[in-house]
Scaffold this motif. Structure first.
Motif, PDB file in Angstrom:
ATOM      1  N   TYR A  18       0.852  -1.189   0.000  1.00 23.37           N
ATOM      2  CA  TYR A  18       0.000   0.000   0.000  1.00 23.37           C
ATOM      3  C   TYR A  18       0.885   1.233   0.000  1.00 23.37           C
ATOM      4  O   TYR A  18       1.875   1.300   0.742  1.00 23.37           O
ATOM      5  CB  TYR A  18      -0.891  -0.008   1.252  1.00 23.37           C
ATOM      6  CG  TYR A  18      -1.833   1.159   1.355  1.00 23.37           C
ATOM      7  CD1 TYR A  18      -3.077   1.120   0.747  1.00 23.37           C
ATOM      8  CD2 TYR A  18      -1.474   2.305   2.058  1.00 23.37           C
ATOM      9  CE1 TYR A  18      -3.946   2.191   0.840  1.00 23.37           C
ATOM     10  CE2 TYR A  18      -2.339   3.385   2.159  1.00 23.37           C
ATOM     11  CZ  TYR A  18      -3.572   3.320   1.548  1.00 23.37           C
ATOM     12  OH  TYR A  18      -4.438   4.388   1.636  1.00 23.37           O
ATOM     13  N   CYS A  19       0.538   2.202  -0.803  1.00 25.84           N
ATOM     14  CA  CYS A  19       1.249   3.481  -0.835  1.00 25.84           C
ATOM     15  C   CYS A  19       0.416   4.494  -0.058  1.00 25.84           C
ATOM     16  O   CYS A  19      -0.710   4.813  -0.450  1.00 25.84           O
ATOM     17  CB  CYS A  19       1.457   3.940  -2.274  1.00 25.84           C
ATOM     18  SG  CYS A  19       2.326   5.518  -2.394  1.00 25.84           S
ATOM     19  N   ALA A  20       0.955   4.980   1.069  1.00 26.24           N
ATOM     20  CA  ALA A  20       0.216   5.912   1.920  1.00 26.24           C
ATOM     21  C   ALA A  20      -0.073   7.208   1.184  1.00 26.24           C
ATOM     22  O   ALA A  20       0.759   7.724   0.434  1.00 26.24           O
ATOM     23  CB  ALA A  20       1.004   6.191   3.192  1.00 26.24           C
ATOM     24  N   MET A  21      -1.277   7.702   1.410  1.00 28.55           N
ATOM     25  CA  MET A  21      -1.697   8.986   0.845  1.00 28.55           C
ATOM     26  C   MET A  21      -1.740  10.030   1.958  1.00 28.55           C
ATOM     27  O   MET A  21      -1.689   9.681   3.142  1.00 28.55           O
ATOM     28  CB  MET A  21      -3.067   8.829   0.196  1.00 28.55           C
ATOM     29  CG  MET A  21      -3.052   7.872  -0.987  1.00 28.55           C
ATOM     30  SD  MET A  21      -4.657   7.698  -1.782  1.00 28.55           S
ATOM     31  CE  MET A  21      -5.487   6.648  -0.619  1.00 28.55           C
ATOM     32  N   GLU A  22      -1.837  11.274   1.583  1.00 22.31           N
ATOM     33  CA  GLU A  22      -1.906  12.364   2.554  1.00 22.31           C
ATOM     34  C   GLU A  22      -3.025  12.083   3.555  1.00 22.31           C
ATOM     35  O   GLU A  22      -4.149  11.780   3.175  1.00 22.31           O
ATOM     36  CB  GLU A  22      -2.176  13.687   1.831  1.00 22.31           C
ATOM     37  CG  GLU A  22      -2.092  14.899   2.720  1.00 22.31           C
ATOM     38  CD  GLU A  22      -0.668  15.213   3.150  1.00 22.31           C
ATOM     39  OE1 GLU A  22      -0.490  15.640   4.300  1.00 22.31           O
ATOM     40  OE2 GLU A  22       0.257  15.027   2.343  1.00 22.31           O
ATOM     41  N   GLY A  23      -2.699  12.155   4.842  1.00 24.44           N
ATOM     42  CA  GLY A  23      -3.685  11.954   5.893  1.00 24.44           C
ATOM     43  C   GLY A  23      -3.849  10.512   6.343  1.00 24.44           C
ATOM     44  O   GLY A  23      -4.572  10.235   7.295  1.00 24.44           O
ATOM     45  N   ASP A  24      -3.196   9.554   5.667  1.00 25.17           N
ATOM     46  CA  ASP A  24      -3.290   8.156   6.086  1.00 25.17           C
ATOM     47  C   ASP A  24      -2.554   7.916   7.396  1.00 25.17           C
ATOM     48  O   ASP A  24      -1.536   8.554   7.677  1.00 25.17           O
ATOM     49  CB  ASP A  24      -2.677   7.222   5.029  1.00 25.17           C
ATOM     50  CG  ASP A  24      -3.661   6.815   3.951  1.00 25.17           C
ATOM     51  OD1 ASP A  24      -4.879   7.011   4.131  1.00 25.17           O
ATOM     52  OD2 ASP A  24      -3.199   6.276   2.925  1.00 25.17           O
TER      53      ASP A  24
END
Length: 144
Positions: A18-24
């Motif tokens: 999983y590639c973390a997104m802003e706010g994850d």
């Protein structure tokens, strides 16, 4: 030529990544997968993973449930190669998790009663924090 030809191509999507997104956060990712934040956190203990040439400095190294920089690459669980044809429910029982959790991590599988062919790879998020699931996935362990 004037044909309306199309193109076909295959895309390989790495399982359990999983590639973390802003706010994850570990918590928000875990909630979206129907598991506990400790499952995702524990899957990212040592050694760090650096797929597709991503610098290991981008990977999370502890820091709690809320410290995920955008672009951090996370493991979600382990990739299991199915030895023989089974169902999602059978795999869930094998790994003491639920069909819903397996389907959240593997939406391409379709449903709990759909057959998974031998040789297929699935992302497994085993229930590391579930105290009410027996090793065979049957529910609460009985005292005695």
């Amino acid at each position: 030529g004037g044909g309306g030809g199309g193109y076909c191509f295959a895309v390989h999507v790495e399982r359990c990544v999983y590639c973390a997104m802003e706010g994850d956060s570990f918590e928000s990712i875990a909630v979206s997968l129907g598991t506990d934040w400790l499952q995702v956190f524990a899957a990212n203990a040592q050694p760090p993973m650096s797929p597709l040439g991503v610098d290991a400095g981008q990977l999370p190294h502890g820091g709690g449930a809320d410290s995920l920089p955008a672009g951090a690459i996370l493991r979600l669980g382990v990739v299991y190669k199915v030895p023989e044809r089974t169902t999602v429910g059978g795999l869930a029982s094998l790994f003491a998790t639920s069909g819903d959790v397996l389907l959240a991590a593997n939406p391409d599988l379709g449903g709990e009663h759909v057959h998974v062919e031998g040789g297929s790879e699935v992302c497994v998020l085993a229930g590391i924090c579930d105290t009410d699931v027996a090793p065979d996935g049957s529910g609460m362990q009985q005292a005695g």
